[in-house]
Scaffold this motif. Structure first.
Motif, PDB file in Angstrom:
ATOM      1  N   TYR A 174      16.591  28.616  -6.526  1.00 42.06           N
ATOM      2  CA  TYR A 174      16.288  26.708  -6.111  1.00 42.06           C
ATOM      3  C   TYR A 174      16.055  26.138  -7.843  1.00 42.06           C
ATOM      4  N   ALA A 175      16.133  24.663  -7.392  1.00 39.17           N
ATOM      5  CA  ALA A 175      15.446  23.885  -8.502  1.00 39.17           C
ATOM      6  C   ALA A 175      15.212  22.643  -7.803  1.00 39.17           C
ATOM      7  N   ALA A 176      14.286  22.068  -7.783  1.00 43.36           N
ATOM      8  CA  ALA A 176      13.904  20.575  -7.495  1.00 43.36           C
ATOM      9  C   ALA A 176      13.891  19.396  -8.235  1.00 43.36           C
ATOM     10  N   ILE A 198      12.895  31.684  -5.959  1.00 43.08           N
ATOM     11  CA  ILE A 198      11.596  31.238  -6.547  1.00 43.08           C
ATOM     12  C   ILE A 198      12.006  29.786  -6.643  1.00 43.08           C
ATOM     13  N   ILE A 199      11.753  28.453  -6.288  1.00 41.97           N
ATOM     14  CA  ILE A 199      11.511  27.470  -6.225  1.00 41.97           C
ATOM     15  C   ILE A 199      11.087  26.669  -7.900  1.00 41.97           C
ATOM     16  N   LEU A 200      12.251  27.006  -8.995  1.00 42.16           N
ATOM     17  CA  LEU A 200      12.042  26.338  -9.861  1.00 42.16           C
ATOM     18  C   LEU A 200      11.206  24.412 -10.369  1.00 42.16           C
ATOM     19  N   ALA A 201      10.429  23.961  -9.885  1.00 40.99           N
ATOM     20  CA  ALA A 201      10.149  23.172 -10.602  1.00 40.99           C
ATOM     21  C   ALA A 201       9.310  22.159 -11.105  1.00 40.99           C
ATOM     22  N   THR A 202       9.744  23.161 -12.504  1.00 36.23           N
ATOM     23  CA  THR A 202       9.132  22.942 -13.541  1.00 36.23           C
ATOM     24  C   THR A 202       8.878  21.980 -14.319  1.00 36.23           C
ATOM     25  N   GLY A 203      10.754  21.070 -14.325  1.00 36.45           N
ATOM     26  CA  GLY A 203      10.054  19.468 -15.158  1.00 36.45           C
ATOM     27  C   GLY A 203      10.863  20.058 -16.207  1.00 36.45           C
ATOM     28  N   THR A 208      22.904  22.157  -8.412  1.00 35.00           N
ATOM     29  CA  THR A 208      22.178  23.283  -7.081  1.00 35.00           C
ATOM     30  C   THR A 208      23.787  22.714  -6.228  1.00 35.00           C
ATOM     31  N   ASP A 209      23.133  23.545  -5.502  1.00 28.85           N
ATOM     32  CA  ASP A 209      24.011  22.799  -4.306  1.00 28.85           C
ATOM     33  C   ASP A 209      23.262  21.690  -3.721  1.00 28.85           C
ATOM     34  N   SER A 210      23.246  21.401  -1.918  1.00 24.27           N
ATOM     35  CA  SER A 210      23.021  20.206  -1.283  1.00 24.27           C
ATOM     36  C   SER A 210      21.569  20.725  -1.210  1.00 24.27           C
ATOM     37  N   TYR A 211      21.031  22.260  -0.477  1.00 28.30           N
ATOM     38  CA  TYR A 211      19.630  22.579  -0.632  1.00 28.30           C
ATOM     39  C   TYR A 211      19.192  22.781  -1.401  1.00 28.30           C
ATOM     40  N   GLY A 212      19.529  22.607  -3.132  1.00 24.94           N
ATOM     41  CA  GLY A 212      18.761  22.809  -4.566  1.00 24.94           C
ATOM     42  C   GLY A 212      19.112  24.127  -4.743  1.00 24.94           C
ATOM     43  N   LYS A 213      20.077  24.535  -4.126  1.00 31.00           N
ATOM     44  CA  LYS A 213      20.027  26.144  -4.765  1.00 31.00           C
ATOM     45  C   LYS A 213      21.615  26.664  -5.819  1.00 31.00           C
ATOM     46  N   THR A 214      20.471  27.509  -6.621  1.00 30.46           N
ATOM     47  CA  THR A 214      21.272  27.347  -7.741  1.00 30.46           C
ATOM     48  C   THR A 214      22.746  28.854  -7.554  1.00 30.46           C
ATOM     49  N   ILE A 248       6.518  28.738  -5.526  1.00 31.67           N
ATOM     50  CA  ILE A 248       7.457  27.646  -6.731  1.00 31.67           C
ATOM     51  C   ILE A 248       6.419  27.695  -7.764  1.00 31.67           C
ATOM     52  N   ILE A 249       7.582  26.906  -8.873  1.00 31.09           N
ATOM     53  CA  ILE A 249       7.078  26.947 -10.142  1.00 31.09           C
ATOM     54  C   ILE A 249       6.762  26.126 -11.243  1.00 31.09           C
ATOM     55  N   GLY A 250       5.631  24.930 -10.455  1.00 31.36           N
ATOM     56  CA  GLY A 250       5.350  23.888 -10.907  1.00 31.36           C
ATOM     57  C   GLY A 250       4.799  22.988  -9.812  1.00 31.36           C
ATOM     58  N   GLY A 251       3.440  22.429 -10.083  1.00 31.47           N
ATOM     59  CA  GLY A 251       2.630  21.675  -9.552  1.00 31.47           C
ATOM     60  C   GLY A 251       2.958  20.134  -9.250  1.00 31.47           C
ATOM     61  N   GLY A 252       3.940  19.743  -9.648  1.00 32.74           N
ATOM     62  CA  GLY A 252       4.642  18.652  -9.637  1.00 32.74           C
ATOM     63  C   GLY A 252       4.515  17.690  -7.851  1.00 32.74           C
ATOM     64  N   PRO A 253       5.335  16.597  -8.178  1.00 32.14           N
ATOM     65  CA  PRO A 253       5.401  15.939  -6.134  1.00 32.14           C
ATOM     66  C   PRO A 253       6.550  17.264  -5.943  1.00 32.14           C
ATOM     67  N   ALA A 254       7.370  17.652  -6.883  1.00 35.69           N
ATOM     68  CA  ALA A 254       8.534  18.451  -6.023  1.00 35.69           C
ATOM     69  C   ALA A 254       7.729  20.317  -5.460  1.00 35.69           C
ATOM     70  N   GLY A 255       7.443  20.582  -6.474  1.00 35.06           N
ATOM     71  CA  GLY A 255       6.760  21.842  -6.190  1.00 35.06           C
ATOM     72  C   GLY A 255       5.893  21.552  -4.799  1.00 35.06           C
ATOM     73  N   LEU A 256       5.070  20.515  -4.781  1.00 31.66           N
ATOM     74  CA  LEU A 256       4.104  19.623  -3.960  1.00 31.66           C
ATOM     75  C   LEU A 256       4.683  20.137  -2.915  1.00 31.66           C
ATOM     76  N   ASN A 257       5.576  18.882  -2.592  1.00 34.56           N
ATOM     77  CA  ASN A 257       6.241  18.962  -1.245  1.00 34.56           C
ATOM     78  C   ASN A 257       7.623  20.017  -1.097  1.00 34.56           C
ATOM     79  N   ALA A 258       7.764  21.120  -1.950  1.00 38.90           N
ATOM     80  CA  ALA A 258       8.060  22.039  -1.202  1.00 38.90           C
ATOM     81  C   ALA A 258       6.660  23.261  -0.513  1.00 38.90           C
ATOM     82  N   ALA A 259       6.093  23.447  -1.232  1.00 41.05           N
ATOM     83  CA  ALA A 259       4.837  24.045  -1.074  1.00 41.05           C
ATOM     84  C   ALA A 259       4.341  23.624   0.763  1.00 41.05           C
TER      85      ALA A 259
END
Length: 300
Positions: A263-265, A104-109, A251-257, A7-18
């Motif tokens: 994935y992006a969040a 990978i989850i792109l939560a880079t904001g 993305t689709d309904s599950y964040g998939k690109t 997961i790339i990005g430590g904001g709320p999206a990345g944190l919740n994904a983790a």
């Protein structure tokens, strides 16, 4: 070690994904460079049970909760490059470390670019803000200014009108309102200033006056500005991820690109207002998408 997901990005999206993936017993690593977009924010609002939380406190709580799950790792490193080879992603840190992951989850904001007005950064985050849902309550019933060079200024005026009936609009030299919109604003006693702004007067980030290049001034106690939003990093584009009109990843309904395993969040997908609670939900959605894909692969 090859991770199930990076997961790339430590904001709320990345944190919740983790958190979600850690609870799903997936081996994951969260990269957080400790450079949050909301660094100027004193409090975050609109998240039930966390209304008014300081961003640093929110991150501390999140890190503590994620650390309960042994398969979840947090790395305080910046990712500088991402590539894909035979369906495995290689992530390079600034220190030269290479990490491999199946997904990978792109939560880079996003990165916000404010209008080019002298002194605007001195007030941004203290008395000038970008989101009425986040800070409108604190500015309720005050004399407010809305600064926008884009086409959404009329929508912003209607929105802010919920919190204050003493509003002016500043287009900073742009002609971005129709005659019909101006007439509607006038009917609501909202004055429009189309001349360019020269700067601001105030103390310790608290706005007192807006000054214009023609020498005029107007007293204001705060307000809202609409930045231009761009992706904070370009990993997705380099991997071939499709983007929408707003510059976010499709993305689709599950964040998939459109790229397998990517994935992006959160703000990176730009599908909703940039709020903490929405970004966190987006992180959960992407994490469920990743876990579903991993589960299906195990049973093929």
């Amino acid at each position: 070690m090859q991770y199930d997901c990076a997961i790339i990005g430590g904001g709320p999206a990345g944190l919740n994904a983790a958190l979600v993936l850690g609870r799903a017993r997936r081996n994951i690593i969260l990269f957080d460079n400790n450079k949050p977009r909301n660094a100027v924010t004193h409090e975050s609002h609109g998240f039930i049970t966390r209304d008014g939380v300081k961003p640093s406190e929110f991150r501390m709580i999140a890190h503590r909760e994620i650390s309960r799950y042994p398969s979840a790792e947090i790395a305080n490193h910046e990712i500088t490059a991402v590539s894909k080879d035979n369906d495995i992603f290689q992530l390079m840190t600034r220190e030269g470390r290479t990490v491999e992951a199946k997904n990978i989850i792109l939560a880079t904001g996003l990165k916000e670019i404010l209008p080019d007005i002298s002194g605007i950064h001195d007030f941004y985050g203290t008395s000038l803000f970008s989101c009425p849902y986040c800070d409108g309550w604190e500015l309720r019933d005050k004399r407010l200014v809305i600064i926008s060079e884009g086409q959404n200024i009329f929508h912003m005026a209607k929105l802010v009108h919920n919190w204050s009936r003493d509003i002016i609009l500043c287009t900073n030299g742009q002609q971005n309102l129709t005659s019909e919109q101006k007439a509607k604003l006038q009917s609501k006693n909202i004055q429009v200033f189309e001349q360019r702004i020269s700067g601001f007067i105030g103390q310790s980030g608290h706005l007192q006056q807006v000054t214009f290049e023609d020498g005029s001034t107007v007293n204001r106690a705060g307000g809202f500005v609409t930045p231009v939003w761009v992706q904070a990093v370009s990993f997705g584009e380099r991997l071939g991820c499709e983007t929408n009109q707003m510059g976010g990843y499709v993305t689709d309904s599950y964040g998939k690109t459109n790229i397998h395993g990517v994935y992006a969040a959160g703000d990176a997908s730009v599908i909703a207002p940039a709020q903490l609670i929405i970004a966190a939900a987006e992180g959960s959605r992407a994490a469920i998408g990743v876990n579903t894909a991993l589960t299906e692969a195990e049973f093929e």
